[in-house]
Scaffold this active site. Structure first.
Site, PDB file in Angstrom:
ATOM      1  CG  HIS A  54      -1.779   1.166   1.368  1.00  0.00           C
ATOM      2  ND1 HIS A  54      -1.619   2.079   2.389  1.00  0.00           N
ATOM      3  CD2 HIS A  54      -2.820   1.620   0.628  1.00  0.00           C
ATOM      4  CE1 HIS A  54      -2.514   3.038   2.265  1.00  0.00           C
ATOM      5  NE2 HIS A  54      -3.266   2.795   1.215  1.00  0.00           N
ATOM      6  CD  GLU A  57      -2.795   2.318  -3.668  1.00  0.00           C
ATOM      7  OE1 GLU A  57      -3.410   3.407  -3.634  1.00  0.00           O
ATOM      8  OE2 GLU A  57      -3.120   1.332  -2.980  1.00  0.00           O
ATOM      9  CG  HIS A  58      -0.160   6.145  -0.777  1.00  0.00           C
ATOM     10  ND1 HIS A  58      -0.735   7.264  -0.207  1.00  0.00           N
ATOM     11  CD2 HIS A  58      -1.027   5.129  -0.538  1.00  0.00           C
ATOM     12  CE1 HIS A  58      -1.894   6.944   0.356  1.00  0.00           C
ATOM     13  NE2 HIS A  58      -2.079   5.645   0.180  1.00  0.00           N
ATOM     14  CD  GLU A 134      -5.153   5.287   3.096  1.00  0.00           C
ATOM     15  OE1 GLU A 134      -5.785   4.398   2.476  1.00  0.00           O
ATOM     16  OE2 GLU A 134      -4.068   5.754   2.690  1.00  0.00           O
TER      17      GLU A 134
END
Length: 428
Positions: A54, A57-58, A134
Site C-alpha cells: 500500500h 501504491e502511494h 489514512e
C-alpha cells in the site's frame, strides 16, 4: 511474442519478458479503461514490511525519471481523464479511464509510473504521514474497521488477517530502501498484466505498451508469466472466538460468521446464490427480519470474501448499542434456520436471478470490463464467457445450496464487534 484470441473481441499477448496484455474491443464506446495489475498484495509482505504494498501504491504516483508527480496527474486530467490505484491482499491495480483517442497517453503515463518510479526519500516521508493519517481515519470508520477485526479473528496472524494499510508500528520505521527493494523484487514483468477495454485495437495497444516499456526496468529478458497464486498451507482458521474493540460510537457494528470458500472452489456459485437469499438485498431473509419487520438496524447484509486458498462468510449489522444483543440473536436464528432447513425453490430462483443480474449489469462500462479481463487472467488463469458463467449459475441446485449452508453456518461462529462495549458484554 505470442498473441491469441480468447473470445470475440478479446485478445491476449504475452511479451518475451513474460508481461501480459489482455484487451477487449468495444467499438460502441468512445472511452477506454486501462489497468496495470500486479500480482502482489499485502499477503506477500514479511511482518517487517507490513503495509509495503500500500505504501508503494502511494509512491508510484510521486514521480519518475520523465515526470514529476504534478506531470503524472496533470497530463491525464488535461484530457478529462481520471487515474487512481488500489491495493488488496493479493494484487495491486493502477488504472486510468480516458477518451479513446487519449489511450496512448494513458498507456505512456501509467507504464512510466509503474515501471520507473524514483521513490525520492522526501516523497517517502510525505506519504508516510499521509498513510498514518489514512490509518487513523480508518479507525474513525467503525463500520469498516469491524470487517478488518473479523478477518483477523478468522485468519489470525496469517497475512490474510492483517490490515492492508499496515499499522503505525510497521509504517513508521519502514525505510525508503526497504520499500525500493520490495518494489524491484516484486514488480517484475512476469507479475504484471496490462488490461484495457473500450474503443481500441489490440495490436495498437501492444505496440503502445512495448514502446512505453522500452529501456525501463521492466524491459527485461525472456521469462514466462507468473502462475496463478498457489495455496499457502499456513492458512488456518482457528477456533471460533469473539473480538471486541471498544469505541465510543453511537452505533454497534457487528460481524458474525466464519471461514468460507477459496475462489477456485466450484461451490462458489452455490455460495453466491445462498448469499443473496440470506442477506443480499431488500428481499433477503436478514433484511426482512431485522430491518423491515422490526426496524432494529438500518444496514444488515451478508457477504463472502474469497482468496486463492481461503475465504470467509459473514453477516454485518449496524444498530443501536442497546439493541445489539437482540440483533445478534436474530442473526443466529436465521443462520441456524438456513443451516438446518436450507432454502426453498422459490428462493433458489430469486437468488440465481440476483447473481446473474448483478454480474451482467456490472459489465455496462469499460472499467468493469477491464477489471473482468484482469481478474480472470490474474486470479483464475482463464476467461469465462458471460454465457458460460450464467450457465454455471443456472446449474446450481437447491441441494448444493443447502449443503453449503449446513457446512458454513451449521457450526460455531466467530464474532467481531466495534462499539461502546467490553469483552464481557459478549460471552463466548
Amino acid at each position: 511474442m505470442r498473441t491469441a484470441s480468447l473470445q470475440e473481441g478479446v485478445h491476449r499477448t504475452v511479451l518475451p519478458s513474460g508481461l501480459r496484455i489482455v484487451t477487449e474491443a468495444i467499438p460502441t464506446t468512445r472511452s477506454a479503461s486501462l489497468g496495470i495489475w500486479v500480482g502482489i498484495g499485502s499477503r506477500d509482505e514479511r511482518p517487517s514490511l507490513h503495509g509495503a504494498s500500500h505504501f508503494l501504491e502511494h509512491l508510484l504516483f510521486k514521480g519518475t525519471h520523465k515526470r514529476s508527480a504534478l506531470d503524472i496527474s496533470a497530463e491525464i486530467e488535461a484530457v478529462g481523464g481520471e487515474t487512481n490505484a488500489f491495493t488488496t491482499k493479493e494484487y495491486t491495480c493502477y488504472y486510468a479511464r480516458v477518451l479513446d483517442a487519449d489511450l496512448p497517453l494513458a498507456v505512456d503515463v501509467l507504464v512510466d509510473a509503474v515501471a520507473d518510479s524514483i521513490l525520492e526519500p522526501a516523497d517517502v516521508e510525505t506519504e508516510r504521514g499521509v498513510i498514518l493519517e489514512e490509518i487513523a481515519m480508518h479507525e474513525d470508520e467503525p463500520g469498516d474497521e469491524v470487517h478488518d477485526v473479523f478477518a483477523e479473528v478468522i485468519f489470525g496472524d496469517h497475512p490474510l488477517g492483517r490490515l492492508i494499510s499496515g499499522t503505525p508500528e510497521s509504517i513508521t520505521p519502514m525505510t525508503r530502501d526497504q520499500i525500493n527493494r520490495f518494489y524491484r523484487k516484486h514488480y517484475t514483468a512476469p507479475e504484471i498484466l496490462v488490461a484495457a477495454a473500450g474503443n481500441l485495437d489490440h495490436a495498437t495497444v501492444v505496440k503502445l505498451v512495448r514502446k512505453a516499456l522500452a529501456g525501463s526496468p521492466l524491459d527485461t529478458g525472456p521469462a514466462a508469466p507468473a502462475a496463478t497464486r498457489r495455496s499457502d498451507r499456513r492458512v488456518r482458521s482457528g477456533k471460533p472466538r469473539t473480538a471486541v474493540v471498544h469505541r465510543d460510537t453511537e452505533q454497534a457494528h457487528i460481524v458474525l460468521g466464519g471461514p468460507g470458500l477459496g475462489r477456485h472452489d466450484d461451490r462458489r456459485f452455490a455460495l453466491g446464490v445462498l448469499n443473496n437469499v440470506l442477506g443480499g438485498g431488500m428481499s433477503s431473509r436478514l433484511f426482512q427480519e431485522i430491518r423491515e419487520k422490526r426496524g432494529l438496524a438500518y444496514s444488515v447484509y451478508s457477504y463472502a470474501s474469497q482468496h486463492a486458498d481461503a475465504g470467509l462468510v459473514g453477516v454485518y449489522a449496524g444498530c443501536a448499542p442497546a439493541k445489539a444483543a437482540e440483533v445478534l440473536d436474530l442473526i443466529r436464528v436465521e443462520l441456524d434456520r438456513v443451516a438446518e432447513k436450507g432454502i426453498t425453490l422459490e428462493e433458489l430462483s430469486r437468488g440465481k436471478g440476483m447473481v446473474k443480474g448483478a454480474y451482467v449489469l456490472g459489465l455496462e462500462d469499460t472499467g468493469s470490463r477491464m477489471s473482468r479481463l484482469a481478474k480472470s487472467e490474474l486470479l483464475h488463469g482463464d476467461l469465462m464467457t458471460v454465457d458460460e458463467l450464467l450457465t454455471r449459475v443456472d446449474a446450481v441446485t437447491v441441494d448444493e445450496v443447502n449443503a453449503i449452508a449446513a457446512e458454513l453456518f451449521g457450526g460455531e461462529r466467530s464474532l467481531a464487534v466495534v462499539g461502546p462495549f467490553g469483552e464481557d458484554d459478549f460471552p463466548a
